[in-house]
Design an enzyme around this catalytic site. Structure first.
Site, mmCIF file in Angstrom:
data_model
loop_
_atom_site.group_PDB
_atom_site.id
_atom_site.type_symbol
_atom_site.label_atom_id
_atom_site.label_comp_id
_atom_site.label_asym_id
_atom_site.label_seq_id
_atom_site.Cartn_x
_atom_site.Cartn_y
_atom_site.Cartn_z
ATOM 1 N N TYR A 151 0.834 -1.202 0.000
ATOM 2 C CA TYR A 151 0.000 0.000 0.000
ATOM 3 C C TYR A 151 0.867 1.250 0.000
ATOM 4 C CZ TYR A 151 -3.767 3.247 1.076
ATOM 5 O OH TYR A 151 -4.657 4.287 1.022
ATOM 6 N N ALA B 255 3.956 1.503 -1.024
ATOM 7 C CA ALA B 255 4.648 1.583 -2.312
ATOM 8 C C ALA B 255 3.723 2.125 -3.400
ATOM 9 C CB ALA B 255 5.169 0.204 -2.714
#
Length: 273
Positions: free
Chosen positions: A181, A183
């Site tokens: 998430y 990233a």
């Protein structure tokens, strides 16, 4: 009133008070967004539904998208007139341009696109497997890139005033974190800035809104009693979907034509803690 009561009232007024409740008085001009044709991905609930509702209230024509047709039908029924829906799975990037053409055929050429669709997981980083990584990155980053590509091409130089692309990202895209998430949202914020540079010459303005901890159904750990209190935010409450919707309307308006490539953080001061 006695002197004692008067002093008590004065002292009470002098005490600092935290904003723990959110009361909104929004403008309700029926023509504020009358020239806007708006696409909202993930418009069946949460931020997307609130954003669609706000644009409809202000006179825009709105198309919401998602994967669940029954959910979209229910949302359209609640939103009322000048609203339509399009079943659209952003993870299938091969259909992005086809679906964009379909959307443009409903009310006319879209001049505001709100890219809100996204997924999240409550799992800890060491419990994430490849399938979950792919699911989150395919939706939040790859899907976002290809829908922005389709929107940017369709909007290029089509309006006398600027067209708008507004990506709903996250405060987690500005902080350190370990997992898919984080990233995906770092990537989403980066794509926003890069697309803003690439598309401004085509009269398309790109920005993002990065909500903090918010009262949406994407987070299963939110209070069920409607309590807005959140001690670790500086204003001591959750962000509301209405606040994100109002921010989106502002960025879509001509008043924001010179705001380009920005990630507008709406987090109640969370990032400052």
């Amino acid at each position: 009133m006695s002197l004692k009561s008067l002093i008590k009232n004065i002292l009470s007024m002098a005490q600092p008070k935290r904003i723990v409740n959110a009361n909104f008085t929004f403008k309700n001009e029926k023509t504020y967004m009358a020239d806007k044709i708006v696409l909202v991905t993930g418009g069946g609930s949460g931020f997307g539904f609130a954003i669609a509702k706000r644009f409809v209230e202000c006179g825009a024509k709105v198309i919401i998208t998602g994967r669940n047709e029954k959910k979209l039908e229910s949302a359209v029924k609640s939103l009322g007139h000048n609203v339509s829906y399009l079943v659209w799975d952003l993870c299938d990037v091969s259909i992005a341009k086809t679906k964009m053409n379909e959307a443009n055929a409903i009310f006319g050429v879209i001049n505001v696109a709100i890219n809100n669709a996204g997924v999240w997981t409550p799992k800890k980083w060491n419990d994430i497997d490849e399938a979950e990584w792919n699911k989150i990155l395919d939706t939040n980053l790859k899907g976002l890139f290809f829908i922005c590509q389709a929107e940017g091409e369709a909007m290029a130089n089509t309006n006398a005033t600027a067209s708008k692309i507004i990506n709903i990202t996250s405060i987690e895209g500005t902080r350190g974190g370990f997992g898919p998430y984080f990233a995906s949202k770092w990537g989403a914020n980066g794509i926003t800035r890069g697309m803003a540079k690439a598309l401004i010459k085509n009269n398309v303005v790109v920005n993002a809104i990065a909500p903090g901890m918010a009262l949406t159904d994407i987070n299963p750990n939110l209070p069920k009693d409607g309590n807005l209190s959140l001690p670790y935010n500086l204003n001591e409450r959750y962000v509301t979907v209405e606040e994100i919707a109002e921010t989106a309307c502002f960025l879509a308006s001509d008043a924001a034509n010179s705001i380009v490539g920005q990630v507008i953080v709406v987090d109640g001061g969370m990032a400052l803690n």
